[in-house]
Write a protein that holds these residues in place. Structure first.
Motif, PDB file in Angstrom:
ATOM      1  N   SER A 491      42.214  26.663  43.692  1.00 16.74           N
ATOM      2  CA  SER A 491      43.459  26.591  42.914  1.00 16.74           C
ATOM      3  C   SER A 491      44.516  27.573  43.384  1.00 16.74           C
ATOM      4  N   GLY A 492      44.107  28.682  43.999  1.00 14.09           N
ATOM      5  CA  GLY A 492      45.068  29.688  44.439  1.00 14.09           C
ATOM      6  C   GLY A 492      45.421  30.701  43.366  1.00 14.09           C
ATOM      7  N   GLY A 493      44.796  30.604  42.185  1.00 17.57           N
ATOM      8  CA  GLY A 493      45.065  31.563  41.117  1.00 17.57           C
ATOM      9  C   GLY A 493      44.242  32.826  41.271  1.00 17.57           C
ATOM     10  N   PRO A 494      44.255  33.675  40.233  1.00 16.95           N
ATOM     11  CA  PRO A 494      43.469  34.914  40.286  1.00 16.95           C
ATOM     12  C   PRO A 494      41.996  34.623  40.566  1.00 16.95           C
ATOM     13  N   ILE A 495      41.410  35.425  41.432  1.00 16.75           N
ATOM     14  CA  ILE A 495      40.014  35.235  41.841  1.00 16.75           C
ATOM     15  C   ILE A 495      39.105  35.958  40.862  1.00 16.75           C
ATOM     16  N   ASP A 496      38.197  35.224  40.272  1.00 16.08           N
ATOM     17  CA  ASP A 496      37.221  35.787  39.337  1.00 16.08           C
ATOM     18  C   ASP A 496      35.846  35.695  39.993  1.00 16.08           C
ATOM     19  N   HIS A 497      35.304  36.838  40.354  1.00 14.82           N
ATOM     20  CA  HIS A 497      34.014  36.887  41.054  1.00 14.82           C
ATOM     21  C   HIS A 497      32.918  36.202  40.250  1.00 14.82           C
ATOM     22  N   ALA A 498      32.943  36.349  38.932  1.00 13.11           N
ATOM     23  CA  ALA A 498      31.890  35.791  38.083  1.00 13.11           C
ATOM     24  C   ALA A 498      31.917  34.272  38.049  1.00 13.11           C
TER      25      ALA A 498
END
Length: 519
Positions: A491-498
């Protein structure tokens, strides 16, 4: 236990939850596959085909050569313990450990269950025993003459006169074989029985070496030898309430070694620089995921820094903060912050964006669309000098202009260079060109010690291109690491590792460990 249509049902006791077996089923077992195993010589080549399944609700079943026994217990753990105990009893009747396929909510495992209840991972030899017949060993004497004299055993491959010929002991009443034992000569260098210094005397004559604190600390068990937390080993430990605790499997031991590599102590701050002079090569993604992995494993003191000379996207891929200040704002504030003579980590909070869940900070590049400022080499060095006072690991994202002075300054500060590329011709060619340029400008050693990360942009992989890229970058850099496609990154949005798939997190853990090995 009742038998219907060839299936054996085992009912739990209402008093204790144990499995009850009716006399009919017991009689069936005496002539079934378990009995065939127990008979040994009567069926020397037979091992039972055993599989088991245990479910979250406490139910399960065991299949022994197609004969099924159902288990119904209070919960998953009790059902697992009952199945383990039942198969251990079968192994005791067989007189050997038996390979078993066990399915539980976490997957399918190939195990080896011993008569005493111990559980190990089954290897290929154990599994092959299910299909390969056990070879029949011929007796050393004639069956018709049980008292015939055994042939003397002669130690092979030893020069004459150097060793003894050891005859087998003849049974009572048998004629001796006539072989005469030859006395063995003393081994060269062995202590004499008399007239020389004994081993005990040598020990007392040597100076005593007493253990130190370093010896005590070195004797500690490494972290990868702790209880299993993953795979079938964790399942067995959980199902048996820790009574059976297999050692961690190879995959878990490798994972723990990777964590140890990331956590090891550095003798100063370290800078990791991520490069590829083309947009869309996953530089920002790699920067975020390397920094988040370092932060999660090391427990903080990690910074992801967007060193784009104008505007980058690292700030957009990070969690939002309560401010929008960037590296340019910090650069402007440095004279005021440093004129007191003391700069504190808290002074940086107004400029970095803390990623609470991943335990690292982000320093974004200029996000002001009207700004005409750019970061040069002097600006990079000024920021780097300050940031290395407070962060142990800096992961630096770079721009697309290799000729920019701040790009070159970042590469010069790198303790570890990371080349990133997607599995595409254009981004791979850009990465290869960057390496050629670095080698041409005297950076051969930096390139040789670099790590290449190949990211899959699509679930489907071009096998030919993959092999070409692995071969090319493998010849130029220290290591090539592949990371799989993950739709959470599309998506290109904020990366959430979880939110990444476990396989993706594992791949980035391995990549980060390899990067850490170069620090």
């Amino acid at each position: 236990m009742t038998r219907k249509g060839g299936n054996v049902a085992m009912e739990p006791s209402t008093a204790t939850g144990a499995v009850e077996v009716t006399p009919d089923a017991a009689a069936a077992a005496s002539t079934g596959p378990v009995a065939a195993v127990a008979q040994g010589a009567d069926a020397p080549g037979h091992l039972p085909q055993i599989s088991a399944e245990v479910r979250e609700d406490g139910t399960g079943e065991i299949s022994v050569d197609g004969v099924r026994e159902t288990i119904a217990m209070a919960d998953l753990a009790e059902a697992g313990a009952a199945i383990t105990g039942r198969i251990a009893a079968i192994a005791a009747e067989a007189g050997r450990a038996l390979p078993v396929e066990v399915r539980d909510p976490d997957g399918l495992w190939a195990l080896l269950i011993h008569p005493d209840g111990r559980v190990d991972e089954a290897d290929e030899t154990d599994l092959a025993a299910l299909s390969a017949p056990v070879p029949v060993v011929e007796a050393a004497w004639s069956p018709s003459d049980p008292l015939s004299t055994p042939t003397p055993v002669v130690t092979p491959g030893v020069p004459s006169g150097a060793t003894a010929v050891v005859p087998a002991v003849a049974p009572d009443g048998a004629e001796p074989s006539g072989e005469v034992p030859v006395a063995a000569e003393p081994v060269a260098g062995a202590p004499a029985a008399a007239g020389g210094e004994t081993r005990a005397e040598r020990r007392t004559s040597e100076p005593a070496v007493l253990p130190t604190l370093d010896d005590l600390l070195a004797a500690r068990h490494p972290a990868h030898e702790g209880p299993a937390e993953r795979g079938w080993q964790r399942t067995v430990r959980r199902l048996t309430f820790g009574a059976v605790a297999p050692r961690p499997g190879a995959a878990e031991r490798a994972r723990r070694s990777q964590i140890e590599s990331i956590r090891r102590t550095f003798d100063g701050p370290r800078t990791v620089v991520v490069v590829n002079p083309k947009g869309g090569a996953h530089k920002t993604t790699a920067t975020m995921l390397l920094a988040s992995t370092f932060g999660l494993v090391r427990g903080g003191y990690t910074l992801a820094w967007d060193n784009n000379e104008t505007r980058g996207t690292l700030g957009w891929r990070s969690s939002h903060a309560d401010h929008q200040r960037t590296a340019v704002d910090l650069l402007h504030a440095l004279p005021d912050l440093t004129q007191r003579g003391t700069l504190r980590i808290g002074d940086l909070d107004a400029f970095v964006r803390t990623q609470q869940d991943e335990q690292f900070d982000v320093l974004a590049s200029d996000e002001n669309a009207a700004s005409i400022e750019s970061v040069d080499a002097a600006s990079y060095r000024a920021l780097h000098d300050v940031l290395t006072q407070f962060y142990r690991v800096l992961v630096v994202d770079t721009g697309n202009n290799m000729r920019a002075s701040n790009w070159q300054a970042a590469v010069q500060s790198a303790d570890q260079l990371v080349i990133v590329s997607t599995l595409r011709e254009d981004t791979a060619q850009s990465a290869a060109w960057a390496l050629d340029a670095l080698r041409a400008t005297g950076q051969e050693e930096l390139v040789r010690q670099a790590v290449t990360i190949l990211s899959f942009p699509e679930p489907k992989v071009d096998k030919d291109l993959r092999q070409r890229l692995r071969s090319h970058f493998g010849a130029l850099t220290r290591a090539v690491v592949e990371v799989p496609h993950d739709k959470a990154l599309v998506s290109g949005g904020p990366i959430d590792h979880a939110h990444l798939r476990p396989a993706t997190r594992d791949a980035w853990l391995r990549a980060t460990a390899i990067v850490a090995d170069g620090l």
